[in-house]
Design a protein around this motif. Structure first.
Motif, short mmCIF file in Angstrom:
data_model
loop_
_atom_site.label_atom_id
_atom_site.label_comp_id
_atom_site.label_asym_id
_atom_site.label_seq_id
_atom_site.Cartn_x
_atom_site.Cartn_y
_atom_site.Cartn_z
N VAL A 1 0.84 -1.19 0.00
CA VAL A 1 0.00 0.00 0.00
C VAL A 1 0.87 1.23 0.00
N PHE A 2 0.23 2.38 -0.19
CA PHE A 2 0.92 3.66 -0.22
C PHE A 2 1.83 3.82 0.99
N SER A 3 3.08 4.14 0.75
CA SER A 3 4.04 4.26 1.83
C SER A 3 4.67 5.64 1.81
N ARG A 4 4.85 6.21 2.97
CA ARG A 4 5.53 7.50 3.08
C ARG A 4 6.17 7.57 4.43
N GLU A 5 7.17 8.38 4.58
CA GLU A 5 7.81 8.56 5.87
C GLU A 5 6.88 9.36 6.76
N SER A 6 6.58 8.84 7.92
CA SER A 6 5.71 9.55 8.85
C SER A 6 6.50 10.50 9.68
N ARG B 1 2.27 1.96 10.46
CA ARG B 1 2.34 1.14 9.24
C ARG B 1 1.26 0.08 9.23
N LEU B 2 1.02 -0.50 10.38
CA LEU B 2 -0.04 -1.51 10.48
C LEU B 2 -1.40 -0.89 10.20
N PRO C 1 7.01 3.17 23.15
CA PRO C 1 8.31 3.49 22.53
C PRO C 1 8.11 3.97 21.10
N GLU C 2 9.04 4.77 20.64
CA GLU C 2 8.93 5.35 19.29
C GLU C 2 8.79 4.28 18.22
N GLU C 3 9.53 3.18 18.36
CA GLU C 3 9.46 2.15 17.33
C GLU C 3 8.09 1.49 17.30
N HIS C 4 7.41 1.43 18.43
CA HIS C 4 6.06 0.88 18.45
C HIS C 4 5.07 1.83 17.77
N VAL C 5 5.23 3.13 18.00
CA VAL C 5 4.35 4.11 17.34
C VAL C 5 4.49 3.99 15.82
N LEU D 1 -4.33 4.79 15.94
CA LEU D 1 -3.45 3.86 16.62
C LEU D 1 -2.20 4.56 17.13
N GLN D 2 -1.63 5.43 16.31
CA GLN D 2 -0.44 6.17 16.74
C GLN D 2 -0.77 7.09 17.91
N ALA D 3 -1.93 7.73 17.84
CA ALA D 3 -2.34 8.62 18.93
C ALA D 3 -2.47 7.83 20.24
N GLY D 4 -3.06 6.65 20.16
CA GLY D 4 -3.17 5.83 21.35
C GLY D 4 -1.81 5.44 21.89
N GLY D 5 -0.89 5.11 20.99
CA GLY D 5 0.46 4.78 21.42
C GLY D 5 1.12 5.94 22.15
N VAL D 6 0.99 7.14 21.58
CA VAL D 6 1.56 8.32 22.22
C VAL D 6 0.91 8.56 23.58
N LEU D 7 -0.41 8.43 23.65
CA LEU D 7 -1.11 8.63 24.92
C LEU D 7 -0.69 7.63 25.99
N GLY D 8 -0.26 6.43 25.57
CA GLY D 8 0.16 5.42 26.52
C GLY D 8 1.63 5.44 26.85
#
Length: 373
Positions: free
Chosen positions: A4-9, A249-250, A240-244, A230-237
């Motif tokens: 799928v479409f990929s870009r650097e976040s 991507r997921l 780690p950066e690699e998990h965000v 999903l990224q927002a939830g990761g940041v709120l919790g």
């Protein structure tokens, strides 16, 4: 594998108490309390009523369109936040989830105007309801349609501003607030780009290729519905950066699968179950992956003669479905959905996410393919 479409976040221990993981829905995500969004909408309606009754009615319409649905975005925010050891307080997490849901309302209201859709979730769209009021007041058909479109634009704008207001008033810790606002902005920015590409693809002579349609699909829906929540939830919790990054991507891959399924249901679905017409996409001539796949076959010429006609009726729509089915386009898109799901499972296999989060995300991935069975 479907790429799928990929870009650097730009945005490259879980709660121990049993109650934090209680109240799940069938998709595995924690149930999300509605009161945060409901209170915001009630407050906004009250403010509007002090200005003008018609303005309050408009906010009532926004509230109507914000009610029901799966509310997958708040669930994803809460699911990811609950999996990590440093979550923001529940009211903050719920406010951020409500913001993503209100952003969804804004985008679908504007999308209904663009597509001239008349029904969503078994109810009239805001633009259709307003056009009906104008007709009842004596407006000519075109004047009523324009009035409905105008009301829809205003309603979408209000919901959009409200999403930012929810995050700004959430009580989010100062060190995380800028990041969350950037994620919300990324969701809106990408969605606008995807919507424009989608509109451009309907122009006469447009022949977007597979990669271009996947890009539009990802930008228009996957980013704001799956990736950034999903990224927002990761940041709120406090993930780690690699998990965000993995969550982003997921989410992009799973969100693309869900949108491809929506495109299938927009032609082959049951309106009684989906609440949407199975003619409007064909009538609009929307260049979905389903249509693009069919246009590459011998069925393309006949299909082109049917699509994009505002007077398209049930018989012509049935013929379009027959062509799409017989040429193999439907199967091709269903295979793409399965490919996205397999790609997402591979990401989860390679990642080392918290166990409960991994389990819930696998259920969500499975849900993408279940929707077309």
């Amino acid at each position: 594998m479907v790429t799928v479409f990929s870009r650097e976040s730009a945005f490259s221990g879980a709660r121990a108490d049993a109650g934090a993981r209680a109240g799940r829905d069938g998709g595995g995500a924690p149930a999300v309390p509605a009161p945060v969004l409901d209170r915001f909408l009630a407050e906004s309606t009250g403010r509007a009523g002090a200005v003008d009754p018609g303005f309050a009615r408009l906010w009532d319409e926004v509230a109507r369109l914000s009610t029901g649905g799966k509310r997958i975005r708040p669930r994803l925010v809460r699911l990811a936040a609950a999996a990590y050891p440093e979550p923001e307080p529940d009211p903050v997490v719920d406010a951020v989830g409500a913001a993503f849901e209100l952003l969804h309302t804004a985008l679908i209201v504007h999308d209904d105007v663009i597509d001239q859709d008349e029904q969503r979730r078994h109810q009239p769209t805001i633009n259709a309801a307003a056009a009906a009021r104008a007709s009842a007041a004596g407006s000519a058909p075109e004047q009523a349609r324009q009035y409905g479109a105008s009301v829809g634009v205003i309603a979408g704008d209000l919901a959009l501003a409200g999403a930012y207001r929810l995050v700004a008033r959430s009580g989010l810790s100062p060190e995380r607030l800028p990041r969350l606002l950037e994620l919300l902005d990324e969701a809106l920015f990408s969605s606008a780009a995807g919507e424009l590409l989608d509109v451009d693809h309907t122009l006469p002579g447009a022949r977007p290729d597979r990669a271009q349609i996947l890009t539009a699909t990802c930008l228009k829906t996957a980013v704001y519905s799956f990736e950034t929540p999903l990224q927002a939830g990761g940041v709120l919790g406090g993930a780690p950066e690699e998990h965000v990054e993995v969550l982003g991507r997921l989410g992009r891959t799973v969100g693309t699968a869900y949108q491809l399924v929506d495109d299938l249901l927009g032609v082959f679905g049951d309106p009684g179950a989906t609440g949407k017409s199975v003619v409007s996409d064909l009538r609009e001539g929307k260049r979905t992956m389903l249509v693009a796949a069919a246009q590459r076959t011998s069925a393309g010429e006949e299909l082109d003669a049917i699509l994009g006609r505002h007077e398209l009726g049930d018989e012509q729509a049935a013929r379009a479905r027959e062509l799409i089915e017989q040429c193999g386009a439907r199967q091709e898109v269903e295979d793409m959905v399965a490919g996205c799901a397999a790609e997402a499972r591979g990401m989860l296999d390679d990642a080392v996410l918290p166990e409960a989060l991994d389990r819930d995300l696998r259920r969500i991935v499975g849900g993408a393919t279940e929707r077309i069975r």
